[in-house]
Design a protein around this motif. Structure first.
Motif, PDB file in Angstrom:
ATOM      1  N   GLU A  36       0.983  -1.282   0.170  1.00 39.50           N
ATOM      2  CA  GLU A  36       0.007   0.040  -0.082  1.00 39.50           C
ATOM      3  C   GLU A  36       0.935   1.187   0.094  1.00 39.50           C
ATOM      4  O   GLU A  36       0.216   2.264  -0.319  1.00 39.50           O
ATOM      5  CB  GLU A  36      -0.842   0.126   1.168  1.00 39.50           C
ATOM      6  CG  GLU A  36      -1.924  -1.011   1.126  1.00 39.50           C
ATOM      7  CD  GLU A  36      -2.681  -1.158   2.496  1.00 39.50           C
ATOM      8  OE1 GLU A  36      -2.919  -0.111   3.209  1.00 39.50           O
ATOM      9  OE2 GLU A  36      -3.601  -2.065   2.418  1.00 39.50           O
ATOM     10  N   LEU A  37       1.944   1.313   0.371  1.00 38.87           N
ATOM     11  CA  LEU A  37       2.937   2.518   0.531  1.00 38.87           C
ATOM     12  C   LEU A  37       4.282   2.406  -0.294  1.00 38.87           C
ATOM     13  O   LEU A  37       4.623   2.842  -1.214  1.00 38.87           O
ATOM     14  CB  LEU A  37       3.049   2.955   1.827  1.00 38.87           C
ATOM     15  CG  LEU A  37       3.978   4.109   2.241  1.00 38.87           C
ATOM     16  CD1 LEU A  37       3.430   5.195   1.741  1.00 38.87           C
ATOM     17  CD2 LEU A  37       4.400   4.189   3.677  1.00 38.87           C
ATOM     18  N   TRP A  56       0.635   7.606   6.374  1.00 39.72           N
ATOM     19  CA  TRP A  56      -0.061   6.007   6.065  1.00 39.72           C
ATOM     20  C   TRP A  56      -0.462   5.512   7.214  1.00 39.72           C
ATOM     21  O   TRP A  56      -1.336   4.953   7.439  1.00 39.72           O
ATOM     22  CB  TRP A  56       1.041   5.353   5.019  1.00 39.72           C
ATOM     23  CG  TRP A  56       0.501   3.944   4.997  1.00 39.72           C
ATOM     24  CD1 TRP A  56      -0.077   3.507   3.906  1.00 39.72           C
ATOM     25  CD2 TRP A  56       0.626   2.760   5.797  1.00 39.72           C
ATOM     26  NE1 TRP A  56      -0.677   2.355   3.868  1.00 39.72           N
ATOM     27  CE2 TRP A  56      -0.062   1.662   4.977  1.00 39.72           C
ATOM     28  CE3 TRP A  56       1.181   2.533   6.755  1.00 39.72           C
ATOM     29  CZ2 TRP A  56      -0.152   0.429   5.381  1.00 39.72           C
ATOM     30  CZ3 TRP A  56       1.309   1.268   7.248  1.00 39.72           C
ATOM     31  CH2 TRP A  56       0.722   0.316   6.584  1.00 39.72           C
ATOM     32  N   HIS A  59      -3.475   6.837   8.560  1.00 37.50           N
ATOM     33  CA  HIS A  59      -4.808   6.483   7.842  1.00 37.50           C
ATOM     34  C   HIS A  59      -5.021   4.607   8.170  1.00 37.50           C
ATOM     35  O   HIS A  59      -5.996   4.230   8.188  1.00 37.50           O
ATOM     36  CB  HIS A  59      -4.495   6.486   6.046  1.00 37.50           C
ATOM     37  CG  HIS A  59      -5.342   5.844   5.265  1.00 37.50           C
ATOM     38  ND1 HIS A  59      -6.567   6.604   5.105  1.00 37.50           N
ATOM     39  CD2 HIS A  59      -5.503   4.830   4.720  1.00 37.50           C
ATOM     40  CE1 HIS A  59      -7.378   5.665   4.240  1.00 37.50           C
ATOM     41  NE2 HIS A  59      -6.709   4.439   4.017  1.00 37.50           N
ATOM     42  N   TYR A  60      -3.936   4.033   8.218  1.00 39.14           N
ATOM     43  CA  TYR A  60      -4.209   2.705   8.639  1.00 39.14           C
ATOM     44  C   TYR A  60      -4.720   2.328   9.754  1.00 39.14           C
ATOM     45  O   TYR A  60      -5.551   1.373   9.769  1.00 39.14           O
ATOM     46  CB  TYR A  60      -2.782   1.905   8.578  1.00 39.14           C
ATOM     47  CG  TYR A  60      -2.596   0.510   8.821  1.00 39.14           C
ATOM     48  CD1 TYR A  60      -2.727  -0.338   7.705  1.00 39.14           C
ATOM     49  CD2 TYR A  60      -2.572  -0.047  10.051  1.00 39.14           C
ATOM     50  CE1 TYR A  60      -2.939  -1.561   7.747  1.00 39.14           C
ATOM     51  CE2 TYR A  60      -2.392  -1.406  10.121  1.00 39.14           C
ATOM     52  CZ  TYR A  60      -2.529  -2.072   9.029  1.00 39.14           C
ATOM     53  OH  TYR A  60      -2.546  -3.626   9.330  1.00 39.14           O
TER      54      TYR A  60
END
Length: 108
Positions: A36-37, A56, A59-60
């Protein structure tokens, strides 16, 4: 760290390289972080990496749904209305609402 572990009589448990089944939780997290990153970014400085990874992470943990938690985030952000965050605002009550005075015609 190793001296302290030996001093308290504990033993360390090492995960064999290439054995992700020994710690599935962290391996699952590492896979998501990479997918995802990390695979989609090129970091040009340490500061840029810190900012993007922190974004990130927030958000996670606060927004992204997790299937194991019923599609809810593990630590959703809580919205606190602005005035409740200020103790001074709570100590001072709002003035009463005032309606404009409207004169009524008199009936004779």
């Amino acid at each position: 760290m190793q001296k302290w572990i030996a001093a308290v009589g504990a033993k360390t448990a090492y995960i064999t390289p290439g054995s992700p089944w020994e710690n599935g939780y962290i391996e699952s997290f590492n896979a998501r972080l990479r997918d995802e990153l990390l695979n989609g970014e090129i970091f040009y400085s340490l500061r840029e990496a810190q900012i993007l990874i922190e974004s990130w992470r927030r958000h996670y943990n606060g927004v992204r749904p997790h299937a194991s938690l019923g599609d809810r985030p593990p630590a959703p952000e809580v919205f606190v209305p602005a005035l409740t965050a200020w103790p001074a605002a709570l100590a001072r009550p709002a003035p009463p609402a005032k309606l404009p005075v409207v004169e009524r015609p008199t009936v004779h």
